[in-house]
Design a protein around this motif. Structure first.
Motif, mmCIF file in Angstrom:
data_model
loop_
_atom_site.group_PDB
_atom_site.id
_atom_site.type_symbol
_atom_site.label_atom_id
_atom_site.label_comp_id
_atom_site.label_asym_id
_atom_site.label_seq_id
_atom_site.Cartn_x
_atom_site.Cartn_y
_atom_site.Cartn_z
ATOM 1 N N VAL A 290 0.825 -1.216 0.000
ATOM 2 C CA VAL A 290 0.000 0.000 0.000
ATOM 3 C C VAL A 290 0.854 1.258 0.000
ATOM 4 O O VAL A 290 0.689 2.140 -0.851
ATOM 5 C CB VAL A 290 -0.965 -0.006 1.208
ATOM 6 C CG1 VAL A 290 -1.708 1.314 1.309
ATOM 7 C CG2 VAL A 290 -1.956 -1.159 1.075
ATOM 8 N N SER B 188 -7.428 -1.567 -2.746
ATOM 9 C CA SER B 188 -7.937 -2.894 -2.399
ATOM 10 C C SER B 188 -8.278 -3.685 -3.658
ATOM 11 O O SER B 188 -8.106 -4.906 -3.697
ATOM 12 C CB SER B 188 -9.151 -2.778 -1.486
ATOM 13 O OG SER B 188 -10.106 -1.921 -2.058
ATOM 14 N N MET C 286 -6.837 -7.392 -4.634
ATOM 15 C CA MET C 286 -7.690 -8.530 -4.985
ATOM 16 C C MET C 286 -7.397 -9.025 -6.404
ATOM 17 O O MET C 286 -7.486 -10.222 -6.681
ATOM 18 C CB MET C 286 -9.161 -8.137 -4.853
ATOM 19 C CG MET C 286 -9.565 -7.825 -3.437
ATOM 20 S SD MET C 286 -9.018 -9.125 -2.278
ATOM 21 C CE MET C 286 -9.346 -8.353 -0.719
ATOM 22 N N ILE D 29 -4.403 -11.154 -5.992
ATOM 23 C CA ILE D 29 -4.769 -12.420 -5.351
ATOM 24 C C ILE D 29 -5.360 -13.387 -6.381
ATOM 25 O O ILE D 29 -5.010 -14.575 -6.415
ATOM 26 C CB ILE D 29 -5.786 -12.170 -4.218
ATOM 27 C CG1 ILE D 29 -5.118 -11.397 -3.073
ATOM 28 C CG2 ILE D 29 -6.379 -13.486 -3.709
ATOM 29 C CD1 ILE D 29 -3.912 -12.071 -2.480
ATOM 30 N N ILE E 175 -6.761 -18.598 -1.833
ATOM 31 C CA ILE E 175 -6.262 -17.838 -0.686
ATOM 32 C C ILE E 175 -7.472 -17.236 0.033
ATOM 33 O O ILE E 175 -8.170 -16.396 -0.534
ATOM 34 C CB ILE E 175 -5.301 -16.719 -1.143
ATOM 35 C CG1 ILE E 175 -4.118 -17.327 -1.902
ATOM 36 C CG2 ILE E 175 -4.828 -15.899 0.057
ATOM 37 C CD1 ILE E 175 -3.207 -16.304 -2.553
ATOM 38 N N PRO E 176 -7.751 -17.691 1.259
ATOM 39 C CA PRO E 176 -8.906 -17.131 1.987
ATOM 40 C C PRO E 176 -8.791 -15.613 2.122
ATOM 41 O O PRO E 176 -7.702 -15.097 2.407
ATOM 42 C CB PRO E 176 -8.830 -17.822 3.354
ATOM 43 C CG PRO E 176 -8.016 -19.053 3.120
ATOM 44 C CD PRO E 176 -7.037 -18.701 2.044
ATOM 45 N N THR E 177 -9.909 -14.931 1.934
ATOM 46 C CA THR E 177 -9.882 -13.472 1.978
ATOM 47 C C THR E 177 -9.355 -12.968 3.318
ATOM 48 O O THR E 177 -8.663 -11.954 3.381
ATOM 49 C CB THR E 177 -11.298 -12.919 1.731
ATOM 50 O OG1 THR E 177 -11.826 -13.544 0.557
ATOM 51 C CG2 THR E 177 -11.262 -11.423 1.514
ATOM 52 N N ARG E 178 -9.688 -13.704 4.396
ATOM 53 C CA ARG E 178 -9.231 -13.242 5.715
ATOM 54 C C ARG E 178 -7.709 -13.250 5.821
ATOM 55 O O ARG E 178 -7.132 -12.534 6.641
ATOM 56 C CB ARG E 178 -9.833 -14.119 6.819
ATOM 57 C CG ARG E 178 -9.435 -15.573 6.751
ATOM 58 C CD ARG E 178 -10.063 -16.385 7.871
ATOM 59 N NE ARG E 178 -9.818 -17.806 7.715
ATOM 60 C CZ ARG E 178 -10.566 -18.614 6.966
ATOM 61 N NH1 ARG E 178 -11.610 -18.110 6.341
ATOM 62 N NH2 ARG E 178 -10.275 -19.894 6.849
ATOM 63 N N TRP F 189 -5.451 -9.793 4.285
ATOM 64 C CA TRP F 189 -5.160 -8.549 5.011
ATOM 65 C C TRP F 189 -4.015 -8.685 5.987
ATOM 66 O O TRP F 189 -3.643 -7.719 6.651
ATOM 67 C CB TRP F 189 -6.433 -8.042 5.678
ATOM 68 C CG TRP F 189 -7.489 -7.850 4.636
ATOM 69 C CD1 TRP F 189 -8.666 -8.514 4.533
ATOM 70 C CD2 TRP F 189 -7.424 -6.981 3.499
ATOM 71 N NE1 TRP F 189 -9.335 -8.103 3.404
ATOM 72 C CE2 TRP F 189 -8.604 -7.165 2.764
ATOM 73 C CE3 TRP F 189 -6.472 -6.057 3.037
ATOM 74 C CZ2 TRP F 189 -8.867 -6.469 1.586
ATOM 75 C CZ3 TRP F 189 -6.736 -5.369 1.855
ATOM 76 C CH2 TRP F 189 -7.918 -5.572 1.156
#
Lengths: 208, 79
Positions: free
Chosen positions: B25, B32, B36, B39, B50-53, B56
């Motif tokens: 960043v 964001s 994504m 990702i 890849i889990p979104t959680r 971050w």
């Protein structure tokens, strides 16, 4: 720096430290005791431009999911976004608020839509193209920034469109912004392609 | 592994000069959506999810490298 006044909130948009200074001056006049908050906010806005500007940790905190907020309950609510070399911040003294802006650009956006959008949003984006994709993305992100939830596994569980039109989730009001048309801003290379949306919580029960 | 990550980031964003210390960043000014987008490219490249959680927790390139090692994702690329 440009400030745009809407019913219930103010949008400040700029690109430089001097823009941030102008934002502080305007906020100081508009919101009671706002100068101490906006000085802290300057860090949030200008961190990419001015490393000498440090936040006051006692004034701005972040929730566990990363949403920044002023610790004083009397302070205005705010939400910040960056894209295309510009920063924007919305401030209001009313309700929780979320703001997102994204510069439309050449990207392989279809996998992102399939991975992160609600099926109804996927259908609309794939049938209408990139411009619609960015409109939906900004609307969804403004919602999760308003709630403080952020982008997580539930991002695809709610929809901001129905029947091809923008749909505000229950308890929220979505306000798509056309910066190039409405703002009178002059950077013709960026602003006509900048998608932006504000989400305002209409009730205290603001979970989607 | 760094070259693979740099290649994916370049293909998505056009950003060069990636090092392990590069912050996604602050240094690359990624939004964001950019993150994504990257990702999705990783998932396609390595045929994984890849889990979104988890996303971050990936603040800089070294975080991505460590995550790939922990998940054994880097081995697929090396085979």
């Amino acid at each position: 720096m440009k400030e745009l006044h809407y019913n219930g909130f103010t949008l400040y948009i700029g690109s430089t430290p001097s823009d941030a200074d102008a934002c502080i001056r305007d906020c100081s006049m508009r919101y009671q005791n706002a100068s101490r908050y906006t000085n802290a906010l300057r860090y949030t806005n200008a961190t990419r431009f001015d490393n000498a500007c440090k936040p006051d940790a006692l004034i701005i905190q972040r929730t566990q999911r990363g949403k920044p907020y002023f610790t004083d309950e009397a302070a205005p609510k705010f939400s910040v976004s960056h894209s295309g070399g510009l920063w924007g911040v919305v401030m209001t003294d009313r309700a929780d608020i979320g703001f997102d802006m994204e510069l439309e650009r050449e990207r392989n956006w279809r996998p992102v839509a399939r991975r992160f959008f609600h099926p109804e949003e996927v259908e609309l984006a794939l049938s209408h193209g990139r411009k619609t994709f960015f409109d939906i993305w900004c609307a969804k992100e403004s919602v999760v920034k308003c709630t403080g939830q952020g982008i997580d596994e539930d991002f695809s569980a709610f929809s901001v469109v129905r029947g091809g039109a923008t749909l505000s989730p229950p308890g929220f009001m979505l306000i798509p912004l056309k910066l190039g048309d409405e703002a009178g801003l002059t950077d013709a290379n960026i602003l006509p392609h900048m998608h932006a949306c504000v989400c305002i919580a209409l009730s205290e029960e603001n979970h989607i | 592994m760094l070259d693979t990550i740099a290649e994916i980031i370049f293909n998505i964003t056009g950003k060069k000069g990636i090092t392990p210390e590069t912050d996604l960043v602050k240094d690359l000014e990624l939004t964001s959506f950019d993150v994504m987008n990257i990702i999705c490219a990783f998932e396609e490249r390595f045929n994984t999810t890849i889990p979104t959680r988890d996303v971050w927790n990936l603040h800089d390139v070294s975080d991505i490298m460590n995550y790939m090692r922990e998940k054994g994702i880097d081995r697929e690329e090396m085979d």
